[in-house]
Design a protein around this motif. Structure first.
Motif, PDB file in Angstrom:
ATOM      1  N   LEU A 167     -11.391 -66.067  17.758  1.00 16.85           N
ATOM      2  CA  LEU A 167     -10.521 -65.848  18.915  1.00 16.85           C
ATOM      3  C   LEU A 167     -11.335 -66.089  20.178  1.00 16.85           C
ATOM      4  CD1 LEU A 167      -8.743 -62.522  17.853  1.00 16.85           C
ATOM      5  CD2 LEU A 167      -7.833 -64.853  17.672  1.00 16.85           C
ATOM      6  N   GLY A 168     -10.791 -66.845  21.113  1.00 21.03           N
ATOM      7  CA  GLY A 168     -11.516 -67.100  22.346  1.00 21.03           C
ATOM      8  C   GLY A 168     -10.835 -68.145  23.205  1.00 21.03           C
ATOM      9  N   ASP A 169     -11.521 -68.529  24.275  1.00 26.60           N
ATOM     10  CA  ASP A 169     -10.983 -69.481  25.240  1.00 26.60           C
ATOM     11  C   ASP A 169     -11.259 -70.914  24.785  1.00 26.60           C
ATOM     12  OD1 ASP A 169     -13.723 -69.868  25.815  1.00 26.60           O
ATOM     13  OD2 ASP A 169     -13.664 -68.279  27.316  1.00 26.60           O
ATOM     14  N   SER A 170     -11.215 -71.863  25.728  1.00 28.71           N
ATOM     15  CA  SER A 170     -11.414 -73.262  25.357  1.00 28.71           C
ATOM     16  C   SER A 170     -12.826 -73.541  24.866  1.00 28.71           C
ATOM     17  CB  SER A 170     -11.084 -74.176  26.540  1.00 28.71           C
ATOM     18  OG  SER A 170     -11.893 -73.882  27.657  1.00 28.71           O
ATOM     19  N   ARG A 208      -7.430 -52.639  17.973  1.00 25.92           N
ATOM     20  CA  ARG A 208      -6.419 -53.382  17.226  1.00 25.92           C
ATOM     21  C   ARG A 208      -7.068 -54.354  16.239  1.00 25.92           C
ATOM     22  NH1 ARG A 208      -2.147 -55.408  21.662  1.00 25.92           N
ATOM     23  NH2 ARG A 208      -1.328 -56.519  19.828  1.00 25.92           N
ATOM     24  N   LEU A 209      -8.179 -54.952  16.620  1.00 23.55           N
ATOM     25  CA  LEU A 209      -8.878 -55.876  15.727  1.00 23.55           C
ATOM     26  C   LEU A 209      -9.465 -55.148  14.519  1.00 23.55           C
ATOM     27  CD1 LEU A 209     -10.712 -58.053  18.398  1.00 23.55           C
ATOM     28  CD2 LEU A 209      -8.982 -58.881  16.790  1.00 23.55           C
ATOM     29  N   ARG A 234      -5.485 -59.771   6.341  1.00 24.76           N
ATOM     30  CA  ARG A 234      -6.790 -59.122   6.480  1.00 24.76           C
ATOM     31  C   ARG A 234      -7.854 -60.216   6.518  1.00 24.76           C
ATOM     32  NH1 ARG A 234      -8.663 -53.934   7.758  1.00 24.76           N
ATOM     33  NH2 ARG A 234     -10.833 -53.777   7.088  1.00 24.76           N
ATOM     34  N   TRP A 235      -8.729 -60.159   7.524  1.00 30.55           N
ATOM     35  CA  TRP A 235      -9.788 -61.143   7.688  1.00 30.55           C
ATOM     36  C   TRP A 235     -11.125 -60.539   7.270  1.00 30.55           C
ATOM     37  CZ3 TRP A 235      -8.317 -66.009   9.173  1.00 30.55           C
ATOM     38  CH2 TRP A 235      -7.034 -66.126   9.707  1.00 30.55           C
ATOM     39  N   ASN A 236     -11.960 -61.351   6.649  1.00 28.86           N
ATOM     40  CA  ASN A 236     -13.301 -60.875   6.316  1.00 28.86           C
ATOM     41  C   ASN A 236     -14.153 -60.731   7.578  1.00 28.86           C
ATOM     42  OD1 ASN A 236     -12.421 -62.795   3.810  1.00 28.86           O
ATOM     43  ND2 ASN A 236     -13.441 -60.919   3.126  1.00 28.86           N
ATOM     44  N   VAL A 237     -14.013 -61.693   8.493  1.00 27.27           N
ATOM     45  CA  VAL A 237     -14.732 -61.652   9.774  1.00 27.27           C
ATOM     46  C   VAL A 237     -13.802 -62.128  10.879  1.00 27.27           C
ATOM     47  CG1 VAL A 237     -16.601 -62.660  11.159  1.00 27.27           C
ATOM     48  CG2 VAL A 237     -17.020 -62.044   8.780  1.00 27.27           C
ATOM     49  N   ILE A 238     -13.839 -61.427  12.016  1.00 26.71           N
ATOM     50  CA  ILE A 238     -13.219 -61.927  13.244  1.00 26.71           C
ATOM     51  C   ILE A 238     -14.315 -62.033  14.295  1.00 26.71           C
ATOM     52  CG2 ILE A 238     -11.547 -61.559  15.091  1.00 26.71           C
ATOM     53  CD1 ILE A 238      -9.803 -60.036  13.137  1.00 26.71           C
ATOM     54  N   HIS A 239     -14.515 -63.245  14.791  1.00 28.61           N
ATOM     55  CA  HIS A 239     -15.489 -63.554  15.842  1.00 28.61           C
ATOM     56  C   HIS A 239     -14.665 -63.731  17.116  1.00 28.61           C
ATOM     57  CE1 HIS A 239     -18.250 -66.183  18.157  1.00 28.61           C
ATOM     58  NE2 HIS A 239     -19.225 -65.718  17.409  1.00 28.61           N
ATOM     59  N   PHE A 240     -14.897 -62.907  18.141  1.00 27.00           N
ATOM     60  CA  PHE A 240     -13.939 -62.863  19.257  1.00 27.00           C
ATOM     61  C   PHE A 240     -14.610 -62.778  20.616  1.00 27.00           C
ATOM     62  CE2 PHE A 240     -14.983 -58.524  18.313  1.00 27.00           C
ATOM     63  CZ  PHE A 240     -14.773 -57.775  19.467  1.00 27.00           C
ATOM     64  N   ASN A 241     -13.902 -63.262  21.623  1.00 27.36           N
ATOM     65  CA  ASN A 241     -14.357 -63.175  23.007  1.00 27.36           C
ATOM     66  C   ASN A 241     -13.176 -63.247  23.971  1.00 27.36           C
ATOM     67  OD1 ASN A 241     -14.840 -65.157  25.552  1.00 27.36           O
ATOM     68  ND2 ASN A 241     -16.496 -63.660  25.363  1.00 27.36           N
ATOM     69  N   ILE A 285     -17.384 -59.502  15.132  1.00 24.23           N
ATOM     70  CA  ILE A 285     -18.523 -60.047  15.871  1.00 24.23           C
ATOM     71  C   ILE A 285     -18.053 -60.375  17.278  1.00 24.23           C
ATOM     72  CG2 ILE A 285     -20.294 -61.829  16.016  1.00 24.23           C
ATOM     73  CD1 ILE A 285     -19.895 -62.338  13.020  1.00 24.23           C
ATOM     74  N   TRP A 286     -18.617 -59.709  18.259  1.00 24.20           N
ATOM     75  CA  TRP A 286     -18.320 -60.026  19.654  1.00 24.20           C
ATOM     76  C   TRP A 286     -19.182 -61.212  20.089  1.00 24.20           C
ATOM     77  CZ3 TRP A 286     -15.364 -59.894  23.725  1.00 24.20           C
ATOM     78  CH2 TRP A 286     -15.894 -60.144  24.994  1.00 24.20           C
ATOM     79  N   ALA A 287     -18.578 -62.170  20.802  1.00 25.97           N
ATOM     80  CA  ALA A 287     -19.310 -63.301  21.373  1.00 25.97           C
ATOM     81  C   ALA A 287     -19.436 -63.082  22.869  1.00 25.97           C
ATOM     82  CB  ALA A 287     -18.581 -64.603  21.087  1.00 25.97           C
ATOM     83  N   ASP A 288     -20.658 -62.942  23.351  1.00 19.80           N
ATOM     84  CA  ASP A 288     -20.858 -62.838  24.793  1.00 19.80           C
ATOM     85  C   ASP A 288     -20.219 -64.030  25.496  1.00 19.80           C
ATOM     86  OD1 ASP A 288     -22.134 -60.457  25.257  1.00 19.80           O
ATOM     87  OD2 ASP A 288     -24.151 -61.286  25.307  1.00 19.80           O
ATOM     88  N   THR A 289     -19.634 -63.784  26.666  1.00 21.82           N
ATOM     89  CA  THR A 289     -19.051 -64.848  27.475  1.00 21.82           C
ATOM     90  C   THR A 289     -20.139 -65.828  27.892  1.00 21.82           C
ATOM     91  OG1 THR A 289     -17.246 -63.461  28.256  1.00 21.82           O
ATOM     92  CG2 THR A 289     -17.869 -65.313  29.659  1.00 21.82           C
ATOM     93  N   THR A 290     -19.834 -67.119  27.754  1.00 17.57           N
ATOM     94  CA  THR A 290     -20.804 -68.162  28.084  1.00 17.57           C
ATOM     95  C   THR A 290     -21.047 -68.235  29.590  1.00 17.57           C
ATOM     96  OG1 THR A 290     -18.968 -69.743  27.924  1.00 17.57           O
ATOM     97  CG2 THR A 290     -20.400 -69.536  26.005  1.00 17.57           C
TER      98      THR A 290
END
Length: 220
Positions: A29-32, A126-127, A76-83, A135-140
């Motif tokens: 999940l994230g932006d462009s 919710r996630l 159900r997801w094993n991993v969600i990587h999100f930002n 896994i949180w992804a720091d904003t680039t």
């Protein structure tokens, strides 16, 4: 509102790859920026993971709150990587001519920090109900000269997000440090938050390694 995604990133992200129900599932999940690196994540862990992301740019935390249930897809997801972040800290004005109506001189910030924090906390809760691991992804990085974003706001929003992740016991994928070290040749243009194919390939490798939990061979 529609959140801007460069046309080349849309084309790069087309197609979802093979599905093998015996393999674990990862949701991005994230932006462009995430649209740009997702195809490389798929490439690096093909045959080991099913990797999905919404076709839409996930925009800011307000868009996340509105659309998260649809993006989760009832599974159900094993991993969600999100930002979320780059669109939250963006200033916009309805009469601005640049893509996304970006204007940090006359515009208003999309989601102030004091709203970003509770929005992100709600999204995390919710996630949690839909994933074994988050896994949180720091904003680039926000580069110098970006028309709708101030340098340094990326650090402020990441600090708020990191505090939440630390409290919640969620690991962080530091894409900010990675992209802050990129040379100008890895950005699509001066003052642009988007990256070249090689830039996205580097991002995709780090994301794939964090999802899979192991390094990706240099030959890939």
């Amino acid at each position: 509102m529609d959140f801007f995604t460069p046309e080349q990133d849309k084309q790069r992200a087309a197609g979802e790859g093979e599905v093998d129900e015996a393999l674990p599932w990862a949701l991005i999940l994230g932006d462009s920026i995430s649209i740009g690196y997702t195809p490389f994540v798929r490439q690096y862990i093909a045959g080991r993971w099913n990797v999905r992301r919404p076709s839409a740019n996930c925009g800011d935390t307000l868009a996340g709150l509105r659309n998260l249930d649809a993006w989760l897809g009832g599974r159900r997801w094993n991993v969600i990587h999100f930002n979320w972040g780059l669109h939250d800290l963006c200033y916009r004005h309805p009469e601005a001519k640049l893509y996304g109506n970006r204007d940090k001189v006359h515009g208003r910030i999309s989601v102030p920090l004091d709203q970003y924090e509770p929005n992100l906390r709600t999204l995390v809760q919710r996630l949690r109900s839909s994933a074994d691991r988050l896994i949180w992804a720091d904003t680039t990085v926000v580069p110098p000269g970006e028309a709708g974003r101030f340098e340094g706001d990326d650090l402020k929003y990441n600090a708020v997000a990191r505090a939440i992740m630390k409290q919640e016991g969620i690991e962080t994928n530091d894409l900010h440090t990675l992209t802050a070290g990129f040379g100008p040749e890895l950005f699509t243009a001066p003052g642009d938050v988007h990256f070249t194919e090689q830039g996205y390939r580097i991002l995709g490798r780090q994301v794939a390694e964090r999802i899979a939990g192991y390094g990706i061979p240099a030959a890939l």
